[in-house]
Design a protein around this motif. Structure first.
Motif, mmCIF file in Angstrom:
data_model
loop_
_atom_site.group_PDB
_atom_site.id
_atom_site.type_symbol
_atom_site.label_atom_id
_atom_site.label_comp_id
_atom_site.label_asym_id
_atom_site.label_seq_id
_atom_site.Cartn_x
_atom_site.Cartn_y
_atom_site.Cartn_z
ATOM 1 N N PHE A 144 -7.664 12.671 -22.969
ATOM 2 C CA PHE A 144 -7.904 11.623 -21.988
ATOM 3 C C PHE A 144 -9.192 11.924 -21.234
ATOM 4 O O PHE A 144 -9.590 13.078 -21.148
ATOM 5 N N PRO A 145 -9.825 10.895 -20.646
ATOM 6 C CA PRO A 145 -11.071 11.151 -19.910
ATOM 7 C C PRO A 145 -10.829 11.853 -18.582
ATOM 8 O O PRO A 145 -11.751 12.263 -17.911
ATOM 9 N N PHE A 146 -9.567 11.998 -18.190
ATOM 10 C CA PHE A 146 -9.209 12.668 -16.948
ATOM 11 C C PHE A 146 -7.780 13.187 -17.107
ATOM 12 O O PHE A 146 -7.052 12.760 -17.992
ATOM 13 N N TYR A 147 -7.403 14.106 -16.237
ATOM 14 C CA TYR A 147 -6.027 14.608 -16.273
ATOM 15 C C TYR A 147 -5.293 13.983 -15.094
ATOM 16 O O TYR A 147 -5.685 14.140 -13.950
ATOM 17 N N ALA A 148 -4.251 13.261 -15.375
ATOM 18 C CA ALA A 148 -3.451 12.648 -14.319
ATOM 19 C C ALA A 148 -1.999 12.630 -14.747
ATOM 20 O O ALA A 148 -1.698 12.626 -15.943
ATOM 21 N N TYR A 149 -1.126 12.577 -13.781
ATOM 22 C CA TYR A 149 0.308 12.600 -14.059
ATOM 23 C C TYR A 149 0.731 11.487 -15.014
ATOM 24 O O TYR A 149 1.495 11.712 -15.938
ATOM 25 N N PHE A 150 0.215 10.268 -14.813
ATOM 26 C CA PHE A 150 0.675 9.155 -15.644
ATOM 27 C C PHE A 150 0.286 9.324 -17.113
ATOM 28 O O PHE A 150 0.973 8.815 -17.980
ATOM 29 N N THR A 151 -0.787 10.064 -17.416
ATOM 30 C CA THR A 151 -1.135 10.285 -18.823
ATOM 31 C C THR A 151 -0.071 11.128 -19.501
ATOM 32 O O THR A 151 0.125 11.026 -20.704
ATOM 33 N N GLN A 152 0.637 11.935 -18.720
ATOM 34 C CA GLN A 152 1.703 12.757 -19.281
ATOM 35 C C GLN A 152 2.947 11.939 -19.610
ATOM 36 O O GLN A 152 3.850 12.406 -20.265
ATOM 37 N N ARG A 153 3.000 10.696 -19.139
ATOM 38 C CA ARG A 153 4.113 9.810 -19.458
ATOM 39 C C ARG A 153 3.754 8.819 -20.560
ATOM 40 O O ARG A 153 4.555 7.959 -20.902
ATOM 41 N N SER A 154 2.541 8.913 -21.095
ATOM 42 C CA SER A 154 2.115 8.025 -22.176
ATOM 43 C C SER A 154 2.782 8.458 -23.478
ATOM 44 O O SER A 154 3.191 9.609 -23.626
ATOM 45 N N SER A 155 2.873 7.522 -24.425
ATOM 46 C CA SER A 155 3.489 7.844 -25.712
ATOM 47 C C SER A 155 2.667 7.251 -26.849
ATOM 48 O O SER A 155 1.817 6.385 -26.631
ATOM 49 N N MET A 156 2.925 7.727 -28.060
ATOM 50 C CA MET A 156 2.175 7.251 -29.221
ATOM 51 C C MET A 156 2.980 7.461 -30.488
ATOM 52 O O MET A 156 3.507 8.548 -30.713
ATOM 53 N N SER A 157 3.078 6.420 -31.290
ATOM 54 C CA SER A 157 3.626 6.586 -32.640
ATOM 55 C C SER A 157 2.437 6.781 -33.576
ATOM 56 O O SER A 157 1.327 6.350 -33.270
ATOM 57 N N LEU A 158 2.651 7.452 -34.712
ATOM 58 C CA LEU A 158 1.578 7.697 -35.670
ATOM 59 C C LEU A 158 2.126 7.638 -37.084
ATOM 60 O O LEU A 158 3.135 8.285 -37.389
ATOM 61 N N LEU A 159 1.458 6.839 -37.921
ATOM 62 C CA LEU A 159 1.787 6.738 -39.342
ATOM 63 C C LEU A 159 0.526 7.038 -40.146
ATOM 64 O O LEU A 159 -0.558 6.569 -39.802
ATOM 65 N N ILE A 160 0.670 7.807 -41.222
ATOM 66 C CA ILE A 160 -0.426 8.040 -42.157
ATOM 67 C C ILE A 160 0.069 7.576 -43.512
ATOM 68 O O ILE A 160 1.065 8.097 -44.026
ATOM 69 N N ASN A 161 -0.607 6.572 -44.071
ATOM 70 C CA ASN A 161 -0.168 5.945 -45.330
ATOM 71 C C ASN A 161 1.312 5.545 -45.253
ATOM 72 O O ASN A 161 2.087 5.794 -46.173
ATOM 73 N N ASP A 162 1.670 4.944 -44.137
ATOM 74 C CA ASP A 162 3.034 4.462 -43.867
ATOM 75 C C ASP A 162 4.081 5.576 -43.796
ATOM 76 O O ASP A 162 5.274 5.299 -43.766
ATOM 77 N N LYS A 163 3.656 6.840 -43.739
ATOM 78 C CA LYS A 163 4.581 7.958 -43.532
ATOM 79 C C LYS A 163 4.606 8.276 -42.033
ATOM 80 O O LYS A 163 3.565 8.512 -41.413
ATOM 81 N N GLU A 164 5.798 8.279 -41.464
ATOM 82 C CA GLU A 164 5.928 8.534 -40.035
ATOM 83 C C GLU A 164 5.607 9.986 -39.713
ATOM 84 O O GLU A 164 6.228 10.907 -40.240
ATOM 85 N N ILE A 165 4.622 10.175 -38.829
ATOM 86 C CA ILE A 165 4.270 11.502 -38.331
ATOM 87 C C ILE A 165 4.893 11.688 -36.950
ATOM 88 O O ILE A 165 5.556 12.675 -36.694
ATOM 89 N N PHE A 166 4.667 10.724 -36.049
ATOM 90 C CA PHE A 166 5.289 10.697 -34.727
ATOM 91 C C PHE A 166 6.070 9.395 -34.615
ATOM 92 O O PHE A 166 5.530 8.324 -34.860
ATOM 93 N N PRO A 167 7.332 9.460 -34.209
ATOM 94 C CA PRO A 167 8.132 8.249 -34.078
ATOM 95 C C PRO A 167 7.725 7.436 -32.847
ATOM 96 O O PRO A 167 6.972 7.918 -31.993
ATOM 97 N N GLU A 168 8.230 6.239 -32.759
ATOM 98 C CA GLU A 168 8.023 5.384 -31.584
ATOM 99 C C GLU A 168 8.386 6.173 -30.326
ATOM 100 O O GLU A 168 9.361 6.932 -30.309
ATOM 101 N N ASP A 169 7.566 6.039 -29.285
ATOM 102 C CA ASP A 169 7.783 6.674 -27.977
ATOM 103 C C ASP A 169 7.671 8.201 -27.995
ATOM 104 O O ASP A 169 8.246 8.886 -27.146
ATOM 105 N N PHE A 170 6.910 8.778 -28.938
ATOM 106 C CA PHE A 170 6.653 10.215 -28.981
ATOM 107 C C PHE A 170 5.730 10.571 -27.809
ATOM 108 O O PHE A 170 4.680 9.954 -27.620
ATOM 109 N N ASP A 171 6.096 11.540 -26.990
ATOM 110 C CA ASP A 171 5.312 11.910 -25.809
ATOM 111 C C ASP A 171 3.945 12.477 -26.197
ATOM 112 O O ASP A 171 3.862 13.486 -26.902
ATOM 113 N N VAL A 172 2.887 11.842 -25.690
ATOM 114 C CA VAL A 172 1.524 12.285 -25.984
ATOM 115 C C VAL A 172 1.277 13.687 -25.432
ATOM 116 O O VAL A 172 0.500 14.447 -26.002
ATOM 117 N N LYS A 173 1.956 14.056 -24.353
ATOM 118 C CA LYS A 173 1.731 15.384 -23.773
ATOM 119 C C LYS A 173 2.008 16.506 -24.780
ATOM 120 O O LYS A 173 1.499 17.609 -24.629
#
Length: 127
Positions: A43-72
Motif C-alpha cells: 500500500f502507499p501508506f500503512y494504516a489500520y484500514f488497509t489491514q482489514r482489506s481482502s483479496m481473492s486471487l486466481l491464476i489460470n482459474d486455479k484458486e490461490i486465495f479464496p474470497e475475503d482472504f486477508d491482505v495483511k
C-alpha cells in the motif's frame, strides 16, 4: 559459482476509488517467464484500514486465495527482509491469466482516496 536466477517483478496496480470499494483485476503474466514464485501486496501508506482489506486471487482459474482472504497475510511488515515478504507460489507464468478481486477495508482515519496498491508478482525462469 552458481549463476544468479533471472527474476522479474511484475507490478499489477490496483486503484481504489473510494472507501470500501471492490476492484476487479484481470491481467496476463509476462510471457517471457515460466513461473510465478511469489506474490506481495504493498500500500502507499500503512494504516489500520488497509489491514482489514481482502483479496481473492486466481491464476489460470486455479484458486490461490479464496474470497475475503486477508491482505495483511501477504503484505509487507517492519523488520522483514524484502525477499522474505513474498507469499511463495509455484504457478505457471508464460502468459497466464491473473484474476483478483480487491476489497478495500474502508477509511476510518480520513486517508485520501483514490489510492493505488501494488500487487507484485515474482516471476522466474526466463524463457
Amino acid at each position: 559459482m552458481e549463476k544468479p536466477k533471472a527474476i522479474k517483478y511484475q507490478i499489477v496496480k490496483v486503484t481504489v476509488p473510494e472507501p470500501g470499494a471492490t476492484v476487479n483485476v484481470n491481467v496476463t503474466s509476462d510471457r517471457m517467464y515460466r513461473k510465478i514464485t511469489g506474490v506481495l501486496v504493498c500500500f502507499p501508506f500503512y494504516a489500520y484500514f488497509t489491514q482489514r482489506s481482502s483479496m481473492s486471487l486466481l491464476i489460470n482459474d486455479k484458486e490461490i486465495f479464496p474470497e475475503d482472504f486477508d491482505v495483511k497475510l501477504v503484505s509487507y511488515g517492519a523488520g522483514i527482509q524484502p525477499n522474505e515478504m513474498f507469499y511463495l507460489l509455484d504457478e505457471e507464468a508464460a502468459g497466464s491469466t491473473i484474476k483478483a478481486k480487491f476489497k478495500d477495508g474502508g477509511d476510518t482515519m480520513g486517508f485520501p482516496y483514490p489510492y493505488t496498491a501494488n500487487v507484485y508478482l515474482r516471476l522466474e525462469e526466463k524463457i
